[in-house]
Design a protein around this motif. Structure first.
Motif, short mmCIF file in Angstrom:
data_model
loop_
_atom_site.label_atom_id
_atom_site.label_comp_id
_atom_site.label_asym_id
_atom_site.label_seq_id
_atom_site.Cartn_x
_atom_site.Cartn_y
_atom_site.Cartn_z
N GLY A 33 -7.57 6.16 8.01
CA GLY A 33 -7.03 7.38 8.16
C GLY A 33 -7.29 7.93 9.45
O GLY A 33 -6.74 7.41 10.42
N GLY A 34 -7.22 9.40 9.41
CA GLY A 34 -7.60 9.99 10.84
C GLY A 34 -6.04 10.42 11.11
O GLY A 34 -5.04 10.27 10.63
N SER A 35 -6.06 11.01 12.15
CA SER A 35 -4.95 11.97 13.07
C SER A 35 -3.94 10.73 13.56
O SER A 35 -4.45 9.54 14.07
CB SER A 35 -5.19 12.79 14.32
N VAL A 72 -2.85 4.66 7.23
CA VAL A 72 -2.73 4.93 5.74
C VAL A 72 -2.24 6.43 5.49
O VAL A 72 -1.42 6.96 4.73
CB VAL A 72 -4.03 4.87 5.09
N GLY A 73 -2.69 7.49 6.32
CA GLY A 73 -2.69 8.93 6.19
C GLY A 73 -3.51 9.66 6.76
O GLY A 73 -4.63 9.01 7.33
N HIS A 74 -3.60 10.87 6.85
CA HIS A 74 -4.48 11.69 7.61
C HIS A 74 -6.06 11.77 6.90
O HIS A 74 -6.41 11.28 5.66
CB HIS A 74 -3.91 12.93 7.84
N VAL A 98 -7.95 5.06 -0.04
CA VAL A 98 -7.56 3.85 -0.43
C VAL A 98 -8.48 2.59 -0.61
O VAL A 98 -8.23 1.74 -1.48
CB VAL A 98 -6.35 3.45 0.57
N LYS A 99 -9.50 2.42 0.34
CA LYS A 99 -10.42 1.61 0.47
C LYS A 99 -11.12 1.56 -0.98
O LYS A 99 -11.42 0.83 -1.64
CB LYS A 99 -11.39 1.63 1.34
N ILE A 118 1.13 8.47 1.75
CA ILE A 118 0.72 6.91 1.56
C ILE A 118 1.88 6.36 1.27
O ILE A 118 2.63 6.61 0.13
CB ILE A 118 -0.36 6.91 0.61
N LYS A 119 2.23 5.34 2.14
CA LYS A 119 3.39 4.31 1.70
C LYS A 119 2.80 3.30 0.78
O LYS A 119 2.01 2.39 1.30
CB LYS A 119 3.92 3.67 2.74
N LYS A 120 3.09 3.23 -0.62
CA LYS A 120 2.61 2.31 -1.64
C LYS A 120 2.85 0.82 -1.05
O LYS A 120 2.04 0.06 -1.28
CB LYS A 120 2.96 2.63 -2.69
N GLY A 121 4.05 0.63 -0.74
CA GLY A 121 4.28 -0.85 -0.40
C GLY A 121 3.57 -1.30 1.18
O GLY A 121 3.21 -2.39 1.02
N ASP A 122 3.22 -0.45 1.69
CA ASP A 122 2.48 -0.88 2.90
C ASP A 122 1.25 -1.04 2.47
O ASP A 122 0.33 -1.92 3.13
CB ASP A 122 2.68 0.43 3.83
N ILE A 123 0.49 -0.38 1.62
CA ILE A 123 -0.69 -0.74 1.18
C ILE A 123 -0.87 -2.01 0.51
O ILE A 123 -1.71 -2.87 0.74
CB ILE A 123 -1.26 0.54 0.21
#
Ligand code: 6PG
Length: 482
Positions: free
Chosen positions: A143-145, A172-174, A181-182, A353-358
Motif C-alpha cells: 500500500g502506501g503513497s 495496491v492502493g494508499h 488485500v493480504k 484497487i484494480k481487481k484484475g491486477d490483484i
C-alpha cells in the motif's frame, strides 16, 4: 552509504527476504536485527550474499543511500511499533519504512498517518508465499503513497515471483490497502484449505481410499482446472508417512487447526462492511470448532445417521468426480466473496484497487496461487464493473457444469453425517444469490410487526407500515424501510 535497501528483523522470513534481495542484480542489502547474533548467523551462513551488517539503528540508517528504504520483517503487533519508532528517529523526510508483516490494515492506516507527520513514507506491504516464497519470489501487496512506490516498485519487482512474465507485485492502493488485500488473500486461503479438507474427508470416509490413494487423486486434480499450490501440497502432505509409527502422517497429526488471526480479521471486517463471506467464515469457524477438545469429547456420544454410509465400488469414480466439482464450485464462491470484500473495502476506505491486477499478482508466489486466477483477471478486464465474480461468463458456465454434482455432495454429506460447512454454505450462498424471492420479505414483515421498522413494496415506491396492533391497515410511513 552503499545499500539501496535494508531489512530489519532476521527471523526466517526476514532472512529469506534479505537473501532474495541480495541475490538480485542492482541490490545491496543492509541487515539489522535487535540482537546481533541473528545478524552474525546470517552473515556466516550466507557469505555469498554480501550483506552490509549494522549493529545499531544509527549504523543501519548510515548504511542506506537516500531515500532510505527499509523493510521490517518482525512479528506483527507491538514489536512493529517499536521498530517503526526507532527507524523514524534515524530516518529523514522522504525515506521509506515498509512493514512486510501480516499487520491488521487498520493498524497500518494508523501507522501510516502517524509516520507521515514526520515526512517519512510508511508502506504496509502484504507478503505471501511463506518461507520459500520470501526466498525465491513472493507475491507482494504494497500500500502506501505514490511517492514511495517510485523507489520501492523496482526493488519489489526485482524480488517478486514472476507469473507469465510479469512480477507478482502492484501498488495496491494508499495506506492500508496492501494489508487489506493480504488479509482477504488469507481469508480465501482459509476457505480454500477448508474446502480441500472437506473434499479429502468425504472421499476418505465414503470410499475408504487411503491417504496415499487420495494423494494421487489430488495430483490428478492438479493437472486440471483446480491446479493450484494448495492442491499440490495437499497431495504431498497426504503422501507423507510418519517415520515413528509407519502410519500416514495425516493420521498422527492432532486434528485441531491453529490460526494466527488473519482469517478471523477477514470475517470481522466483512461483518462490518456487510459483505457475506460465508465460505471464509465457515472455514474460520471450522478451525475454532476443531480446537475445542472438551466440547468435542462431550458431544461425541450424540447420535449420527442410523445407517453407515459407503460409496459402492462401481460409483466411486463418479463420486470422486462429484467432489471435485463441488470443490471447484465452492472455490469460485470463496474467491467471489473475497473480491466482494475487496470492492467494499476499497469503497469504504477510498482505495483505487484494480481487481484484475490483484488476481494477476496472486497468480504466482502466494499461497492461493492457482490456474484459474487468470480467468479472474480476464473477467474483470472484460467487465470492470462486474458486480459478482461468479456471474462472469466463464464462472457462470463453470457453475452450470458443477452445480448438480455440488448438490449431490452436500446431500450425501448431510445424510452421512460428515461435516461439510464450507461446501454447504457456499451452495446456500449460490442459491441465495440466484433466488427470485428470498424469505427476507418475511423478515421485513416480522421486523415491522414487533418494531414498526417498516418495509418497502414490490409494486410501488414508498415506505410502509402495517398497524399490527390496530386494525391492520397499511399506512405510508416517512421511514427508510430498512
Ligand atoms: C502467506 C500465508 C502466511 C501465514 C498464514 C498462516 O500468505 O504466506 O498466509 O501469511 O503463514 O497466514 O496463517 P494461520 O496461522 O492463521 O493459518
Amino acid at each position: 552509504a552503499t545499500a539501496n535497501i535494508g531489512v530489519v528483523g532476521l527471523a526466517v522470513m526476514g532472512s529469506n527476504l534479505a537473501r532474495n534481495l541480495a541475490s538480485r542484480e542492482g541490490n545491496t542489502v543492509s541487515i539489522f536485527n535487535r540482537s546481533y547474533e541473528k545478524t552474525q548467523t546470517l552473515l556466516d551462513e550466507h557469505p555469498e550474499a554480501e550483506f552490509v551488517p549494522a549493529s545499531t539503528y544509527a549504523e543501519f540508517a548510515a548504511s542506506l543511500t537516500t531515500p532510505r528504504t527499509a523493510i521490517i520483517m518482525v512479528q506483527a503487533g507491538k514489536g512493529t511499533d517499536a521498530v517503526i519508532d526507532a527507524l523514524t528517529e534515524v530516518f529523514e523526510p522522504g525515506d521509506i519504512i515498509v512493514d512486510g508483516g501480516n499487520a491488521l490494515f487498520t493498524d497500518t492506516i494508523r501507522r501510516e498517518k502517524a509516520v507521515r507527520e514526520t515526512g517519512i513514507n510508511f508502506v504496509g506491504a502484504g507478503i505471501s508465499g511463506g518461507e520459500e516464497g520470501a526466498l525465491n519470489g513472493p507475491s507482494i501487496m504494497p500500500g502506501g503513497s505514490d511517492e514511495s512506490w517510485v523507489t520501492l516498485g523496482p526493488i519489489l519487482k526485482s524480488i517478486a515471483a514472476v507469473a507469465e512474465g510479469e512480477p507478482c507485485v502492484t501498488h495496491v492502493g494508499h495506506d492500508g490497502a496492501g494489508h487489506f488485500v493480504k488479509m482477504v488473500h488469507n481469508g480465501i486461503e482459509y476457505a480454500d484449505m477448508q474446502l480441500i479438507g472437506e473434499a479429502y474427508d468425504l472421499i476418505r470416509r465414503g470410499t475408504g481410499k487411503s491417504p496415499a490413494e487420495i494423494a494421487d487423486i489430488f495430483s490428478e486434480w492438479n493437472r486440471g482446472e483446480l491446479e493450484s499450490y494448495l492442491i499440490e501440497i495437499t497431495a504431498e502432505v497426504l503422501r507423507q508417512v510418519d517415520a515413528e509409527t509407519g502410519e500416514p502422517l495425516v493420521d498422527v497429526i492432532l486434528d485441531q487447526a491453529g490460526a494466527k488471526g488473519t482469517g478471523a480479521w477477514t470475517v470481522q471486517t466483512a461483518l462490518d462492511l456487510g459483505i457475506p463471506v460465508s465460505g471464509i467464515a465457515e472455514a474460520v469457524f471450522a478451525r475454532s470448532l476443531s480446537s475445542k477438545p472438551a466440547q468435542r469429547a462431550a458431544a461425541s456420544d450424540l447420535p449420527g445417521p442410523s445407517e453407515a454410509w459407503t460409496v459402492a465400488d462401481a460409483d466411486k469414480d463418479a463420486f470422486v468426480e462429484d467432489v471435485r466439482r463441488a470443490l471447484y464450485a465452492s472455490k469460485i464462491v470463496a474467491y467471489s466473496q473475497g473480491f466482494d470484500e475487496i470492492v467494499a473495502g476499497a469503497e469504504q476506505y477510498g482505495w483505487d484497487i484494480k481487481k484484475g491486477d490483484i488476481a494477476a499478482i496472486w497468480r504466482g508466489g502466494c499461497i492461493i496461487r492457482a490456474r484459474f486466477l487468470n480467468r479472474i483477471t480476464e473477467a474483470y478486464a472484460a467487465d470492470p464493473g462486474l458486480v459478482a465474480l461468479l456471474t462472469a461468463p466463464y464462472f457462470a458456465e463453470a457453475l452450470t457444469g458443477t452445480q448438480e454434482a455440488w448438490r449431490r455432495v452436500v446431500v450425501v454429506a448431510a445424510q452421512a453425517g460428515i461435516p461439510s460447512p464450507a461446501f454447504s454454505s457456499s451452495l446456500a450462498y449460490y442459491d441465495g444469490l440466484r433466488a427470485d424471492r428470498l424469505p427476507a420479505a418475511l423478515i421485513q414483515g416480522q421486523r415491522d410487526f414487533f418494531g414498526a421498522h417498516t418495509y418497502k413494496r414490490v409494486d410501488k415506491d414508498g415506505t410502509f407500515h402495517t398497524l399490527w396492533s390496530g386494525d391492520r391497515t397499511e399506512i405510508e410511513s416517512a421511514g427508510s424501510g430498512h
